[in-house]
Design a protein around this motif. Structure first.
Motif: not given
Length: 332
Positions: A250, A253, A297, A316, A318-319
Motif C-alpha cells: 500500500a 511501502d 497506483g 494506490s 487497489d492493493t
C-alpha cells in the motif's frame, strides 16, 4: 449519464510540499468539459503537463484517480489547480492563452535513507564487520566493533562507513533471473585505530542491531530531498521485491524495480502501477486484442543502481503486489 474521462495519474509524496499562492489571490473558475484530463489542464494553465501529479495529490475531491467529470469546477491559481465542490463565486471563463504570474514550483519530498536497495551482481563491499567488542552477539550506537579494513586497504583513522546486512537474493518475478542482493542499512561507524589489515571502529549511529558479518560501504548522506521529474523516455518494468517481504502493498511501502540508470531511470521519476485487463470476447463483434490498462497506483523512484532502483508507493486505489508492472508513457 456523465462520461467518465480517463486522467493521467498520480503522485503523493511521503512528505510532499505543494506550493500555495497568496491568500488574496482570486482564482479563475474553469468548468471541465468532455476531453479534459489533468495532463491537459496542467499543460494549458500551468504550462507544464508533468505538473499534473501535484494537481491530483492535492485534490481530495478527485476520489477515483481514473476519472474526472464534465461540469466539475476547477479553480486556477498562478501556481496550482484545485478541483473541488462548485464555487459560490461567479464563473469566469479561462482563456487558453491566459498568462500566469509565476512558474509552478517543483514538488519535493524527503527520504531518510532507510529504504535499502539492491546491491547488484559484481558489486563488492568495502569491508566486513569481523568481530564485536568482548565477543558480543549484537551491537548498537557507541559500541566498539572490528573490521577487516586496515592501512593496506587504504583505511585511515576517522574514515566513515555505512553498515548493511544482506537480506537475500532477489529474482525477477517474470524471468527468474537473479538481479542482486537486497540489503538493508543498519547504521554507521567510524574507524579509530588501524593495523595493516584490520581496524577498531565505533558505531556512531544504529538503525537496527548490528552483528558480525555485516558489510560496509563508504559513507554517503542518504537523506535526500527529491524533486519530482518527468522521465525523458518511455519506461516499462516490474516490482521485483519489497522491503518488508510482504506480498500485498500500500501507500508508503518501499519496493525495488528492475529499472535503473541503464534504462534511463532517475530519482524523482514517477511511474504508474498497472495491470492488463482481459477482454471478454463473448460480447464483442470482432476480436479484441487489447484493452486499456488498469492503473492501480503510482510510485516514485528515490535511488537508482545500474539495473535496479528503489521506489516508494505514493498513491494506490487497489492493493499493489510484487510482480505488478510499472510504466510511464510520455504520450500520456
Amino acid at each position: 449519464m456523465k462520461k467518465h474521462l480517463c486522467l493521467a495519474l498520480l503522485f503523493l509524496g511521503l512528505t510532499a510540499t505543494a506550493p500555495f499562492a497568496a491568500a488574496q489571490e482570486q482564482p479563475t473558475i474553469y468548468t471541465i468539459v468532455p476531453g479534459d484530463t489533468l495532463w491537459g489542464l496542467s499543460q494549458r494553465f500551468l504550462k507544464d503537463p508533468y505538473y499534473w501529479p501535484n494537481v491530483w495529490a492535492n485534490n481530495q475531491a478527485v476520489g477515483n484517480p481514473h476519472f474526472i467529470y464534465p461540469g466539475q469546477k476547477v479553480r486556477i491559481y498562478s501556481d496550482r489547480i484545485e478541483i473541488g465542490p462548485e464555487s459560490t463565486a461567479p464563473a469566469v471563463p479561462a482563456p487558453a492563452s491566459q498568462e500566469l504570474r509565476e512558474e509552478p514550483q517543483a514538488v519535493t519530498f524527503t527520504v531518510n535513507g532507510s529504504e535499502g536497495f539492491l546491491i547488484e551482481n559484481g558489486t563488492k563491499p568495502s569491508g566486513i564487520v569481523i568481530s564485536l567488542h568482548q565477543n558480543r552477539e549484537m551491537a548498537g550506537a557507541d559500541d566498539i566493533v572490528y573490521t577487516d579494513i586496515g592501512r593496506a586497504q587504504g583505511g585511515n583513522p576517522g574514515d566513515r562507513y555505512q553498515i548493511f546486512k544482506k537480506i537475500g537474493p532477489v529474482s525477477h518475478p517474470v524471468t527468474n533471473v537473479i538481479l542482486g542482493q537486497q540489503v538493508m542499512p543498519l547504521g554507521e561507524l567510524q574507524l579509530s585505530e588501524l593495523e595493516d589489515n584490520a581496524s577498531k571502529a565505533i558505531i556512531t549511529k544504529s538503525f537496527q542491531e548490528i552483528s558480525a558479518g555485516s558489510f560496509l560501504l563508504p559513507y554517503q548522506d542518504r537523506k535526500m530531498t527529491i524533486a519530482l521529474k518527468s522521465p525523458d523516455r518511455d519506461l516499462t518494468g516490474y516490482i521485483v521485491q519489497t522491503q518488508t517481504g510482504n506480498t500485498a502493498l500500500a501507500v508508503n511501502d518501499v519496493v525495488f524495480l528492475d529499472l535503473g540508470k541503464a534504462q534511463g531511470v532517475q530519482p524523482g521519476n514517477m511511474l504508474y502501477i498497472v495491470r492488463d485487463v482481459v477482454p471478454d470476447q463473448r460480447y464483442a463483434n470482432a476480436k479484441i486484442e487489447k484493452l486499456p490498462v488498469e492503473v492501480v497506483g503510482a510510485l516514485v523512484v528515490v535511488a537508482t543502481g545500474m539495473n535496479s532502483s528503489t521506489a516508494v508507493i505514493v498513491k494506490s486505489v487497489d492493493t499493489v503486489y510484487r510482480g505488478d508492472r510499472v510504466e510511464m508513457k510520455k504520450s500520456r
